[in-house]
Enzyme design. Structure first.
Site, PDB file in Angstrom:
ATOM      1  N   LYS A   1       0.855  -1.191   0.000  1.00 52.39           N
ATOM      2  CA  LYS A   1       0.000   0.000   0.000  1.00 52.39           C
ATOM      3  C   LYS A   1       0.891   1.242   0.000  1.00 52.39           C
ATOM      4  CE  LYS A   1      -1.935   2.902   2.635  1.00 52.39           C
ATOM      5  NZ  LYS A   1      -1.921   4.074   1.754  1.00 52.39           N
TER       6      LYS A   1
ATOM      7  N   GLU B   1       9.662   1.446  10.617  1.00 53.92           N
ATOM      8  CA  GLU B   1      10.711   2.438  10.331  1.00 53.92           C
ATOM      9  C   GLU B   1      10.048   3.802  10.409  1.00 53.92           C
ATOM     10  OE1 GLU B   1      13.705   1.669  10.104  1.00 53.92           O
ATOM     11  OE2 GLU B   1      13.736  -0.425   9.484  1.00 53.92           O
TER      12      GLU B   1
ATOM     13  N   CYS C   1      14.003  10.445   6.153  1.00 55.72           N
ATOM     14  CA  CYS C   1      13.771  10.090   7.561  1.00 55.72           C
ATOM     15  C   CYS C   1      15.020  10.253   8.409  1.00 55.72           C
ATOM     16  CB  CYS C   1      13.249   8.671   7.659  1.00 55.72           C
ATOM     17  SG  CYS C   1      14.336   7.485   6.878  1.00 55.72           S
TER      18      CYS C   1
ATOM     19  N   GLU D   1      10.138  16.407  14.346  1.00 54.37           N
ATOM     20  CA  GLU D   1      10.534  16.215  12.953  1.00 54.37           C
ATOM     21  C   GLU D   1       9.810  17.259  12.089  1.00 54.37           C
ATOM     22  OE1 GLU D   1       9.030  12.646  10.983  1.00 54.37           O
ATOM     23  OE2 GLU D   1      11.081  12.264  10.335  1.00 54.37           O
TER      24      GLU D   1
HETATM   25  P1  NAD Z   1       2.295   8.490   7.421  1.00 52.74           P
HETATM   26  O1  NAD Z   1       2.542   7.710   8.650  1.00 52.74           O
HETATM   27  O2  NAD Z   1       1.259   9.531   7.442  1.00 52.74           O
HETATM   28  O3  NAD Z   1       1.865   7.516   6.216  1.00 52.74           O
HETATM   29  C1  NAD Z   1       2.686   6.422   5.820  1.00 52.74           C
HETATM   30  C2  NAD Z   1       1.792   5.364   5.197  1.00 52.74           C
HETATM   31  O4  NAD Z   1       0.914   4.839   6.190  1.00 52.74           O
HETATM   32  C3  NAD Z   1       0.888   5.882   4.077  1.00 52.74           C
HETATM   33  O5  NAD Z   1       0.796   4.884   3.086  1.00 52.74           O
HETATM   34  C4  NAD Z   1      -0.438   6.074   4.789  1.00 52.74           C
HETATM   35  O6  NAD Z   1      -1.557   6.018   3.920  1.00 52.74           O
HETATM   36  C5  NAD Z   1      -0.431   4.892   5.730  1.00 52.74           C
HETATM   37  N1  NAD Z   1      -1.291   5.020   6.916  1.00 52.74           N
HETATM   38  C6  NAD Z   1      -1.780   6.149   7.490  1.00 52.74           C
HETATM   39  N2  NAD Z   1      -2.507   5.831   8.599  1.00 52.74           N
HETATM   40  C7  NAD Z   1      -2.457   4.480   8.726  1.00 52.74           C
HETATM   41  C8  NAD Z   1      -2.968   3.553   9.688  1.00 52.74           C
HETATM   42  N3  NAD Z   1      -3.676   3.949  10.732  1.00 52.74           N
HETATM   43  N4  NAD Z   1      -2.686   2.244   9.533  1.00 52.74           N
HETATM   44  C9  NAD Z   1      -1.933   1.819   8.485  1.00 52.74           C
HETATM   45  N5  NAD Z   1      -1.432   2.638   7.543  1.00 52.74           N
HETATM   46  C10 NAD Z   1      -1.678   3.960   7.661  1.00 52.74           C
HETATM   47  O7  NAD Z   1       3.707   9.057   6.972  1.00 52.74           O
HETATM   48  P2  NAD Z   1       4.007  10.025   5.744  1.00 52.74           P
HETATM   49  O8  NAD Z   1       3.572  11.378   6.131  1.00 52.74           O
HETATM   50  O9  NAD Z   1       3.499   9.419   4.479  1.00 52.74           O
HETATM   51  O10 NAD Z   1       5.623   9.938   5.666  1.00 52.74           O
HETATM   52  C11 NAD Z   1       6.450  10.773   6.415  1.00 52.74           C
HETATM   53  C12 NAD Z   1       6.963  10.048   7.635  1.00 52.74           C
HETATM   54  O11 NAD Z   1       7.632   8.855   7.264  1.00 52.74           O
HETATM   55  C13 NAD Z   1       7.977  10.848   8.396  1.00 52.74           C
HETATM   56  O12 NAD Z   1       7.706  10.796   9.769  1.00 52.74           O
HETATM   57  C14 NAD Z   1       9.299  10.139   8.114  1.00 52.74           C
HETATM   58  O13 NAD Z   1      10.282  10.279   9.082  1.00 52.74           O
HETATM   59  C15 NAD Z   1       8.856   8.742   7.983  1.00 52.74           C
HETATM   60  N6  NAD Z   1       9.840   7.954   7.224  1.00 52.74           N
HETATM   61  C16 NAD Z   1      10.615   7.053   7.911  1.00 52.74           C
HETATM   62  C17 NAD Z   1      11.592   6.330   7.237  1.00 52.74           C
HETATM   63  C18 NAD Z   1      12.461   5.327   7.955  1.00 52.74           C
HETATM   64  O14 NAD Z   1      13.060   4.495   7.298  1.00 52.74           O
HETATM   65  N7  NAD Z   1      12.549   5.368   9.271  1.00 52.74           N
HETATM   66  C19 NAD Z   1      11.763   6.528   5.866  1.00 52.74           C
HETATM   67  C20 NAD Z   1      10.964   7.457   5.213  1.00 52.74           C
HETATM   68  C21 NAD Z   1       9.995   8.164   5.907  1.00 52.74           C
END
Ligand code: NAD
Length: 490
Positions: A188, A262, A296, A393
């Site tokens: 997804k 992650e 990230c 962040e």
């Molecule tokens: P997000 O958590 O809003 O969304 C990530 C994914 O999760 C999307 O596909 C979203 O639709 C889905 N999602 C949202 N709510 C959900 C739920 N309740 N259950 C399951 N899935 C759900 O994050 P974002 O805004 O898309 O991305 C930015 C974040 O990602 C930042 O905090 C960044 O640090 C983190 N990130 C971490 C890494 C790492 O490797 N640690 C890498 C890249 C990004």
């Protein structure tokens, strides 16, 4: 809608059929894919329902146990993964264009970084299926008329849930080891950037993966939640925000699902007095501003030994002013916009609060293009450890700087964070670098180099930055369950 702007070369959108095995699922609702460089919608993406989730998970479960996948020889699985990699490699220009169009990142970056990085991961894990054997062992507490061995069974159906900053790379961090391990996967992608996922699935079908082994579902968080909590999903591989990771952890409790999370970061960059500044300044700038700060493990908190503080700040601010902000289709662009209007508003509000609190920017900051969700790179100085921009962040090209006097103080400042994903260090003192590497509470430390994640090395976070590790040989603990077998020989 599905039209492309004239400034883009002609490339076709991928097949966006939602598939349960070979069955195309009817879709009645769509959401808009927005180009962050223009704010214009350019494609209609299927908005999946929980019924779609159920059908696709059932198909993935069937595929998991079907002999075409379950009984496939490991060497054949390797060939399949390599064939998929070959198709991705041939498709690089189109995949890069899809990724750039979706995320707003420069096309040149998607071509040079996103697609090649995803390929490196896939090729690395393509070699693993023949090496994932169990072991035979003598029993510790029994006589030797027992034959004992272990097997490594695929954990089952995997839900791979990814964010929008590196859609293809972060999908491949999950897909490559999961498929190498013999799992089946439903990916997804983030609703902001779903196109490369559909193209990867199309190419996997062409490569010959059996139906249901890898499928893509699209929707907002509710669909991610439905997928992550489905009882037949045995493992969730998630990259995204800490808040969403916490919800997934909570939802995993009834079925005791396996998880890798992650999550977010607020990673320190430490520049010591004896560092080579010709190198440290541009690298520390890149550690923070790369991909417009939407990384990230970006080095977003800068600690500089006091004697070099002013020189480093001026150097990084000057670097920030020279970055060319521009749209993804322009090959001279170095930094693209932020991903969405919503994210832009969140970052802008945070910066306005910092400035209202009297935190000063090392100016001037360059102006941004008129259209698109741009945020100019900038550096804030003398930021107190308690400030919101030092603790939370931002996920934008924003560096917060503080001086330190000695290594103990640098370590204390760096570790004063709820996050623990990465750290960057610039120093020419060998014992100092090892001391810092040992005492920093983070999952990865990069010394005199920048953003060096690699498929050979485990990657993940301490504290609120995550749970478990992706990459390295260690990742297979997340996709394989050990099973012990004991046979009495008499
Ligand atoms: P997000 O958590 O809003 O969304 C990530 C994914 O999760 C999307 O596909 C979203 O639709 C889905 N999602 C949202 N709510 C959900 C739920 N309740 N259950 C399951 N899935 C759900 O994050 P974002 O805004 O898309 O991305 C930015 C974040 O990602 C930042 O905090 C960044 O640090 C983190 N990130 C971490 C890494 C790492 O490797 N640690 C890498 C890249 C990004």
């Amino acid at each position: 809608m599905n039209s492309l702007k004239p400034h883009w070369p002609a490339f076709a959108l991928p097949d966006m059929t939602l598939l349960a095995g070979t069955t195309a699922l009817p879709v009645s609702d769509y959401f808009a894919d927005i180009d962050p460089c223009t704010g214009q919608a350019f494609a209609d993406i299927p908005a999946a329902t929980t019924e779609h989730v159920n059908r696709m998970v059932e198909a993935a479960h069937t595929a998991l146990h079907h002999p075409d996948w379950r009984a496939m020889a490991p060497l054949h699985r390797e060939k399949l993964l390599h064939r998929w990699a070959d198709l991705i490699e041939q498709d690089l220009p189109r995949l890069a264009a899809l990724e750039a169009r979706d995320t707003g990142k420069p096309l040149s970056l998607a071509e040079a970084v996103d697609v090649p990085t995803a390929l490196n991961w896939l090729r690395t894990y393509a070699g693993w299926p023949t090496k994932l054997a169990g072991k035979s062992t003598a029993l510790a507490g029994c006589p030797d008329h027992f034959h004992a061995y272990t097997r490594r069974e695929p954990v089952g159906v995997v839900a791979a849930i990814t964010p929008w900053n590196f859609p293809m790379v972060l999908a491949m961090w999950k897909l490559a080891p999961a498929l190498a391990a013999g799992c089946t996967v439903i990916l997804k992608p983030a609703p902001e950037s779903p196109l490369s996922a559909f193209r990867l699935a199309e190419l996997a079908r062409q490569a010959g993966f059996p139906p249901g082994v890898f499928a893509v579902i699209t929707g907002a968080g509710d669909i991610g939640a439905a997928l992550a909590s489905h009882p037949r999903v045995r493992k969730v591989a998630f990259t995204g925000s800490t808040a969403t990771g916490q919800k997934i952890l909570q939802a995993s409790i009834p079925d005791l699902k396996r998880l890798t999370l992650e999550l977010g970061g607020k990673s320190p960059s430490i520049i010591c007095a004896d560092a080579n500044l010709e190198r440290a300044i541009p690298e520390a700038a890149m550690a923070c501003f790369f991909n417009s700060g939407q990384v990230c493990y970006a080095g977003t908190r800068l600690y500089v030994q006091r004697s070099r503080y002013e020189q480093v700040l001026e150097g990084i601010a000057s670097h920030a002013r020279q970055q060319r902000l521009g749209p993804s289709w322009d090959r001279s662009s170095q930094l693209g916009p932020l991903i969405s209007a919503q994210h832009h508003a969140k970052v802008s509000a945070m910066l306005a609060r910092a400035e209202a609190a009297g935190i000063s920017v090392v100016g001037p900051v360059q102006t941004v293009p008129d259209t698109g969700y741009y945020c100019a790179p900038r550096i804030y100085r003398d930021v107190p450890a308690t400030a919101e921009i030092a603790r939370e962040e931002i996920f934008g090209p924003v560096l917060v700087a503080t001086p330190f006097d000695d290594i103990d103080e640098a370590i204390a400042l760096a570790n004063d964070s709820d996050f623990g994903l990465g750290a960057h260090v610039w120093s020419n003192n060998l014992s100092e670098t090892h001391e810092l590497a040992r005492r920093l509470d983070v999952g990865s430390v990069f010394v005199n180099c920048v953003l060096m994640a690699d498929p050979a090395l485990p990657f993940g976070g301490m504290k609120r930055s995550g749970l478990g590790r992706e990459n390295g040989a260690e990742v297979f603990a997340a996709y394989l369950e050990p099973k012990s077998v004991v046979i009495g020989l008499r």
